[in-house]
Write an enzyme that holds these catalytic residues in place. Structure first.
Site, short mmCIF file in Angstrom:
data_model
loop_
_atom_site.label_atom_id
_atom_site.label_comp_id
_atom_site.label_asym_id
_atom_site.label_seq_id
_atom_site.Cartn_x
_atom_site.Cartn_y
_atom_site.Cartn_z
N ILE A 1 0.84 -1.23 -0.15
CA ILE A 1 0.25 -0.12 0.03
C ILE A 1 0.97 1.22 0.05
O ILE A 1 0.44 2.37 -0.65
CB ILE A 1 -0.86 -0.13 1.21
CG1 ILE A 1 -1.94 -1.39 1.17
CG2 ILE A 1 -1.51 1.20 1.44
CD1 ILE A 1 -3.01 -0.81 -0.05
N ASP B 1 11.63 3.19 3.24
CA ASP B 1 11.84 1.83 3.73
C ASP B 1 12.83 1.22 4.26
O ASP B 1 14.13 1.73 4.00
CB ASP B 1 11.38 0.89 2.54
CG ASP B 1 10.65 -0.24 2.41
OD1 ASP B 1 9.44 -0.39 2.60
OD2 ASP B 1 11.37 -1.35 3.17
N THR C 1 -3.36 -0.73 9.00
CA THR C 1 -4.67 -1.30 9.57
C THR C 1 -4.40 -1.62 10.96
O THR C 1 -3.61 -2.30 11.55
CB THR C 1 -5.21 -2.43 9.09
OG1 THR C 1 -5.21 -2.02 7.54
CG2 THR C 1 -6.42 -2.86 9.41
N ARG D 1 -7.85 1.09 1.94
CA ARG D 1 -9.01 0.26 1.84
C ARG D 1 -8.86 -0.19 0.31
O ARG D 1 -9.62 -0.33 -0.11
CB ARG D 1 -10.30 1.06 1.68
CG ARG D 1 -10.73 1.65 3.26
CD ARG D 1 -12.05 2.54 2.96
NE ARG D 1 -13.07 2.25 3.54
CZ ARG D 1 -14.53 2.59 3.25
NH1 ARG D 1 -14.60 3.45 2.69
NH2 ARG D 1 -15.41 2.06 3.82
N LYS E 1 -12.39 0.34 9.06
CA LYS E 1 -11.73 -0.48 8.32
C LYS E 1 -11.84 -2.00 8.73
O LYS E 1 -12.05 -2.96 8.10
CB LYS E 1 -10.25 -0.08 8.31
CG LYS E 1 -9.36 -1.27 7.82
CD LYS E 1 -9.48 -1.40 6.19
CE LYS E 1 -8.66 -2.82 6.11
NZ LYS E 1 -7.53 -2.56 5.65
N GLY F 1 -7.71 -16.20 3.01
CA GLY F 1 -6.26 -15.93 3.15
C GLY F 1 -6.15 -14.28 2.86
O GLY F 1 -7.17 -13.60 2.85
N CYS G 1 -5.81 -9.33 5.10
CA CYS G 1 -6.92 -8.48 5.61
C CYS G 1 -7.94 -9.35 6.40
O CYS G 1 -7.86 -9.29 7.69
CB CYS G 1 -7.84 -7.61 4.50
SG CYS G 1 -6.82 -6.61 3.50
N TYR H 1 -3.65 -16.64 -2.64
CA TYR H 1 -4.86 -16.64 -1.75
C TYR H 1 -6.12 -16.11 -2.30
O TYR H 1 -7.08 -16.45 -1.78
CB TYR H 1 -4.66 -15.48 -0.32
CG TYR H 1 -4.93 -14.12 -0.71
CD1 TYR H 1 -6.03 -13.53 -0.71
CD2 TYR H 1 -3.66 -13.32 -0.91
CE1 TYR H 1 -6.05 -11.96 -0.84
CE2 TYR H 1 -3.78 -11.85 -1.20
CZ TYR H 1 -4.97 -11.48 -1.05
OH TYR H 1 -5.04 -10.04 -1.29
N LYS H 2 -5.91 -15.63 -3.34
CA LYS H 2 -7.19 -15.28 -4.29
C LYS H 2 -6.72 -15.09 -5.74
O LYS H 2 -5.61 -15.10 -6.01
CB LYS H 2 -7.83 -14.02 -3.98
CG LYS H 2 -7.15 -12.77 -4.20
CD LYS H 2 -7.84 -11.48 -3.69
CE LYS H 2 -7.33 -10.18 -4.13
NZ LYS H 2 -8.18 -8.91 -3.88
N1 SAJ Z 1 -13.19 -15.18 0.14
C1 SAJ Z 1 -14.10 -16.41 -0.15
N2 SAJ Z 1 -15.20 -16.10 -0.30
C2 SAJ Z 1 -15.71 -14.82 -0.75
C3 SAJ Z 1 -14.84 -13.90 -0.74
C4 SAJ Z 1 -13.42 -14.08 -0.33
O1 SAJ Z 1 -13.66 -17.44 0.37
O2 SAJ Z 1 -16.76 -14.93 -1.30
C5 SAJ Z 1 -11.71 -15.29 0.42
C6 SAJ Z 1 -10.75 -15.30 -0.78
O3 SAJ Z 1 -10.59 -16.36 -1.55
C7 SAJ Z 1 -9.28 -14.92 0.13
C8 SAJ Z 1 -9.88 -13.93 1.11
O4 SAJ Z 1 -11.48 -14.57 1.32
O5 SAJ Z 1 -8.76 -16.00 0.55
C9 SAJ Z 1 -9.88 -12.64 1.20
O6 SAJ Z 1 -10.59 -12.38 -0.06
P1 SAJ Z 1 -10.71 -10.81 -0.39
O7 SAJ Z 1 -11.61 -10.76 -1.78
O8 SAJ Z 1 -11.52 -10.09 0.61
O9 SAJ Z 1 -9.49 -10.21 -0.76
P2 SAJ Z 1 -8.55 -9.32 0.11
O10 SAJ Z 1 -7.99 -10.07 0.94
O11 SAJ Z 1 -7.46 -8.68 -1.11
O12 SAJ Z 1 -9.65 -8.34 0.40
C10 SAJ Z 1 -9.40 -6.83 0.07
C11 SAJ Z 1 -9.88 -6.27 1.11
N3 SAJ Z 1 -9.90 -4.68 0.88
C12 SAJ Z 1 -9.17 -4.22 1.91
O13 SAJ Z 1 -9.12 -4.59 3.06
C13 SAJ Z 1 -8.74 -2.77 1.74
C14 SAJ Z 1 -11.54 -6.42 1.08
O14 SAJ Z 1 -12.11 -5.40 1.97
C15 SAJ Z 1 -12.13 -6.06 -0.26
O15 SAJ Z 1 -13.55 -6.48 -0.04
C16 SAJ Z 1 -11.48 -7.05 -1.21
O16 SAJ Z 1 -10.17 -6.61 -1.13
C17 SAJ Z 1 -11.94 -6.89 -2.51
O17 SAJ Z 1 -13.50 -6.81 -2.45
O18 SAJ Z 1 -11.73 -7.07 -3.56
#
Ligand code: SAJ
Length: 460
Positions: free
Chosen positions: A34, A53, A146, A180, A233, A284, A287, A349-350
């Site tokens: 970030i 850094d 965060t 965010r 957050k 994963g 966040c 993780y995604k």
């Molecule tokens: N996941 C599921 N099922 C879902 C949604 C997510 O199993 O329906 C899993 C994903 O596979 C992953 C984990 O949850 O392993 C997190 O997924 P995520 O889409 O929330 O990805 P992140 O961690 O990159 O979340 C970020 C977050 N943004 C911030 O914290 C600033 C989250 O609030 C956002 O909603 C997300 O991005 C987004 O929407 O892309």
């Protein structure tokens, strides 16, 4: 501005004018996922920016306009531009940056300690202790990291005051503006997702809000104080973790009762207030698996937030459920585990990111190793790298050839149009496919003679 006058000595109108005239110096502490995009965005808004850094290699890459891992769309090009325009430099020394800065934005990591399930605030507190030694009187400190609600007030500010011998609110300002943005769409999210700002006093809140409005051209929601901004957050992500846990449990219920969870979700979506979430092998990323503990860490959460605790429990048990699906499918082929080779597609993780932070697939692989299976892995973002001391294959074919079982761990786009006939011929027969992401077609996979299991999709 005279020697001992700081930016907070100005009236808000004067501050705004100086921002517009690129006469406000910004320091960004922490050039990670970030911090670096934040520093680039600020420099792109023509504000002189110094990034700091601890990692010399990151600093060298940034000063050359390069990224070490180039997996954030548009970031390297944006960095090159602000480096060419000499709007940003990077250093490893907080002292070289902070002593001239009017605003200091802190983007230091606050990772989860896996075993204790406690958040490690040491990087943040150590960074703030260094900042305090060199910061100018009446500068503004903005915490983007965060943190749980109350951490800024109870831990960060005491460190800043102790090391600077100054008084927060009198000699310097503090605001929280938690990041965010979503890894892989950070630069677009910066200009799309409103920011939430809360300060220790009105001036801290207002100055931070004006700065973010100017730099990111987005709506800024001002809230009463730092802990409210930090709570926003954390709560928005815990909401997501709880909903994912809910649909994970529903998926397990679907497997037991013989319902396809995808069909269930698609139909539920037709109700206006049903927010779809999707089952997976666990949760994963930087966040969702972390933020719930930042809420649970607060002393005020004692004896309450059972839903948050239970959701964490459910999501952390999903890797085990993947193993349950595997052992159930293996009953259909009589082989000893040591004679079985398992291919894993995707460890991130995604989907469509190269990031294994707290990826649930790590736990799946560790369990498979304990069960003496031979394991091959392919993830396009980690070719020839190592994961759980297994070398990632060069390509898809190498990973699936002669496998008895194929587990889809991450639904990267390139795994979504597999030719199942080709897959069947590459795999041993009878082959098993386990989809942990709900993005493959059970009927098409079964139609070529492969055995199928999926989380919430195992109904025949
Ligand atoms: N996941 C599921 N099922 C879902 C949604 C997510 O199993 O329906 C899993 C994903 O596979 C992953 C984990 O949850 O392993 C997190 O997924 P995520 O889409 O929330 O990805 P992140 O961690 O990159 O979340 C970020 C977050 N943004 C911030 O914290 C600033 C989250 O609030 C956002 O909603 C997300 O991005 C987004 O929407 O892309």
């Amino acid at each position: 501005m005279s020697e001992n006058k700081g930016i907070l000595d100005l009236e808000i109108e004067e501050f705004e004018k100086r921002v517009q005239n690129s006469a406000v110096k910004i320091s960004v502490i922490g050039l990670g996922r970030i911090g670096l995009p934040t520093a680039v965005a600020i420099a792109k808004a023509d504000l002189p920016t110094i990034g700091v850094d601890i990692n010399q290699e990151i600093v060298e890459f940034v000063n050359r306009g390069k990224l070490r891992i180039n997996d954030e769309p548009g970031l390297e090009e944006a960095l090159q531009k602000v480096i060419e325009n000499k709007k940003i430099t990077a250093t490893t020394k907080i002292s070289e940056s902070v002593n001239e800065a009017d605003v200091i934005i802190v983007c230091l990591p606050t990772p989860l300690e896996i075993n204790s399930k406690k958040t490690n605030y040491q990087y943040l507190l150590k960074g703030c202790s260094e900042i305090a030694k060199f910061m100018k009187r009446n500068s503004l400190i903005i915490i983007e990291s965060t943190v749980g609600p109350g951490i800024v007030e109870n831990e960060v500010i005491p460190v800043l005051e102790k090391e600077s011998n100054l008084v927060a609110g009198k000699d310097f300002g503090v605001s929280s503006c938690p990041e965010r943005a979503n890894p892989s769409t950070i630069l677009t999210d910066f200009n799309k997702i409103p920011r939430v700002v809360g300060g220790i006093d009105d001036k801290s809140t207002k100055f931070a809000s004006k700065l973010y409005q100017f730099v990111f051209k987005i709506e800024v929601i001002s809230v009463k104080n730092c802990k409210t901004a930090n709570a926003v957050k954390v709560v928005e992500n815990v909401f997501r973790d709880v909903n994912v846990a809910f649909i994970n449990e529903i998926a397990i219920f679907c497997d037991r009762i013989g319902i396809d969870v995808n069909e269930l979700i698609e139909a539920c979506k037709t109700k206006y207030n049903f927010i779809p979430h999707f089952p997976g092998p666990g949760v994963g990323g930087p966040c969702l698996p972390v933020n719930p503990y930042q809420l649970l860490d607060a002393p005020e959460s004692k004896d309450i937030l059972q839903v948050v605790r239970a959701a964490r429990e459910v999501n952390s048990q999903m890797p085990e459920y993947v193993i349950e699906l595997l052992t159930n499918a293996l009953k259909e082929i009589s082989k000893n585990s040591e004679d079985i080779t398992i291919g894993i597609l995707g460890i991130s993780y995604k989907p469509n990111v190269g990031d294994t932070q707290l990826t649930p697939i790590k736990e799946v692989v560790q369990k498979l190793k304990q069960m003496n299976f031979k394991i091959k892995i392919f993830d396009p973002y980690f070719i020839n790298k190592e994961f759980s001391s297994i070398k990632i294959e060069e390509n898809f074919e190498n990973a699936v050839t002669d496998c008895d079982v194929l587990i889809l761990g991450t639904d990267h786009d390139e795994f979504l149009n597999i030719d199942y006939k080709v897959l069947k011929n590459l795999m041993k027969s009878p082959g098993i496919v386990i989809d942990t992401r709900g993005n493959l077609s059970p009927s098409e996979i079964r139609s070529v003679g492969l055995i199928f299991r999926g989380i919430g999709r195992s109904v025949k």
